[in-house]
Design a protein around this motif. Structure first.
Motif, PDB file in Angstrom:
ATOM      1  N   ARG A  66      42.495  12.394 -48.778  1.00  0.00           N
ATOM      2  CA  ARG A  66      41.868  11.100 -48.540  1.00  0.00           C
ATOM      3  C   ARG A  66      42.749   9.963 -49.082  1.00  0.00           C
ATOM      4  O   ARG A  66      43.668  10.215 -49.867  1.00  0.00           O
ATOM      5  CB  ARG A  66      40.491  11.052 -49.227  1.00  0.00           C
ATOM      6  CG  ARG A  66      39.439  11.929 -48.568  1.00  0.00           C
ATOM      7  CD  ARG A  66      38.107  11.763 -49.250  1.00  0.00           C
ATOM      8  NE  ARG A  66      37.099  12.644 -48.662  1.00  0.00           N
ATOM      9  CZ  ARG A  66      36.323  12.311 -47.642  1.00  0.00           C
ATOM     10  NH1 ARG A  66      36.436  11.108 -47.105  1.00  0.00           N
ATOM     11  NH2 ARG A  66      35.435  13.159 -47.157  1.00  0.00           N
TER      12      ARG A  66
ATOM     13  N   THR B 267      33.311   6.958 -53.760  1.00  0.00           N
ATOM     14  CA  THR B 267      34.054   8.198 -53.980  1.00  0.00           C
ATOM     15  C   THR B 267      33.490   9.311 -53.106  1.00  0.00           C
ATOM     16  O   THR B 267      32.274   9.517 -53.070  1.00  0.00           O
ATOM     17  CB  THR B 267      33.988   8.623 -55.460  1.00  0.00           C
ATOM     18  OG1 THR B 267      34.503   7.571 -56.278  1.00  0.00           O
ATOM     19  CG2 THR B 267      34.810   9.882 -55.687  1.00  0.00           C
ATOM     20  N   GLU B 268      34.372   9.978 -52.391  1.00  0.00           N
ATOM     21  CA  GLU B 268      33.988  11.121 -51.570  1.00  0.00           C
ATOM     22  C   GLU B 268      34.884  12.304 -51.900  1.00  0.00           C
ATOM     23  O   GLU B 268      36.044  12.131 -52.307  1.00  0.00           O
ATOM     24  CB  GLU B 268      34.127  10.785 -50.081  1.00  0.00           C
ATOM     25  CG  GLU B 268      33.161   9.715 -49.577  1.00  0.00           C
ATOM     26  CD  GLU B 268      31.769  10.264 -49.315  1.00  0.00           C
ATOM     27  OE1 GLU B 268      31.500  11.420 -49.705  1.00  0.00           O
ATOM     28  OE2 GLU B 268      30.963   9.532 -48.720  1.00  0.00           O
ATOM     29  N   SER B 269      34.375  13.498 -51.739  1.00  0.00           N
ATOM     30  CA  SER B 269      35.160  14.706 -51.986  1.00  0.00           C
ATOM     31  C   SER B 269      35.553  15.339 -50.658  1.00  0.00           C
ATOM     32  O   SER B 269      35.081  14.942 -49.596  1.00  0.00           O
ATOM     33  CB  SER B 269      34.346  15.697 -52.825  1.00  0.00           C
ATOM     34  OG  SER B 269      33.151  16.050 -52.150  1.00  0.00           O
TER      35      SER B 269
ATOM     36  N   VAL C 220      37.350   5.380 -47.580  1.00  0.00           N
ATOM     37  CA  VAL C 220      37.313   6.839 -47.773  1.00  0.00           C
ATOM     38  C   VAL C 220      37.990   7.588 -46.628  1.00  0.00           C
ATOM     39  O   VAL C 220      38.113   8.818 -46.690  1.00  0.00           O
ATOM     40  CB  VAL C 220      35.861   7.331 -47.941  1.00  0.00           C
ATOM     41  CG1 VAL C 220      35.298   6.851 -49.264  1.00  0.00           C
ATOM     42  CG2 VAL C 220      34.977   6.879 -46.793  1.00  0.00           C
TER      43      VAL C 220
END
Length: 206
Positions: free
Chosen positions: A110, A118-120, A176
């Motif tokens: 990312r 926030t992203e995983s 993101v």
């Protein structure tokens, strides 16, 4: 007339496949994709504001898995045609599975800066973009097939189409995803939907 229409559909599908593989090829060759640079500069330097950030956070939730599951259950409960409701649920599950598979194959990281949330997980293709196009795109198809009032049908199709695009843009805006992640997600779902509608030969697709 139907033959000409089918030719245009398959031609558009070919173009979508070509663009998708061009993006994937660029990723594997570690090339800088110009649309990613352009959209990042446009969003970060010119578009971001407190008001627009609030709007984008709201819009992106229209592809939240919980929201989509609840919406699918509501459709299944209120829709007289239970088969259509089941198809919508199955389509949601298939689009999520396809996204997981593609992310695992491509494994693109990312964006590492200028993100607002926030992203995983991996970046390509954008899950929100891919699932929203598959999910809401199928609903657009059912609206086209089921609603006889042309004005109502067109308004609903335009509004949902705009929602799909807005969800994709929200992922770029929030930092993101790269623009190519969003485009790739849209293209994969368009290809998937066209093939499903043409090949499954369900009564809705005739």
């Amino acid at each position: 007339m139907d033959r000409i229409k089918n030719i245009w559909i398959w031609f558009a599908l070919f173009i979508a496949v070509f663009i998708l593989f061009s993006i994937i090829g660029s990723l594997y060759n570690n090339e800088i994709i110009s649309i990613d640079v352009f959209m990042h500069d446009l969003v970060v330097n010119n578009l971001r504001s407190d008001v627009l950030t609030f709007i984008m956070l709201f819009i992106t939730n229209f592809c939240n898995p919980i929201i989509l599951i609840l919406l699918s259950l509501v459709i299944l409960l209120i829709c007289k045609d239970k088969k259509m409701g089941l198809i919508i649920i199955i389509n949601l599950l298939v689009s999520i599975l396809l996204n997981i598979i593609f992310k695992g194959i491509i494994q693109r990281d990312r964006p590492l800066e200028d993100f607002l949330i926030t992203e995983s997980g991996y970046s390509f293709p954008s899950g929100h973009s891919m699932v929203s196009m598959a999910y809401y795109g199928l609903i657009i198809y059912f609206i086209y097939k089921k609603i006889k009032d042309k004005r109502v049908r067109n308004v609903l199709m335009i509004l949902i189409g705009f929602l799909i695009l807005a969800i994709g843009f929200s992922r770029i805006y929030l930092g993101v995803h790269f623009a190519s992640d969003v485009i790739g997600g849209f293209l994969i779902s368009i290809i998937y939907l066209v093939c499903a509608i043409k090949l499954l030969n369900l009564k809705y697709y005739k």
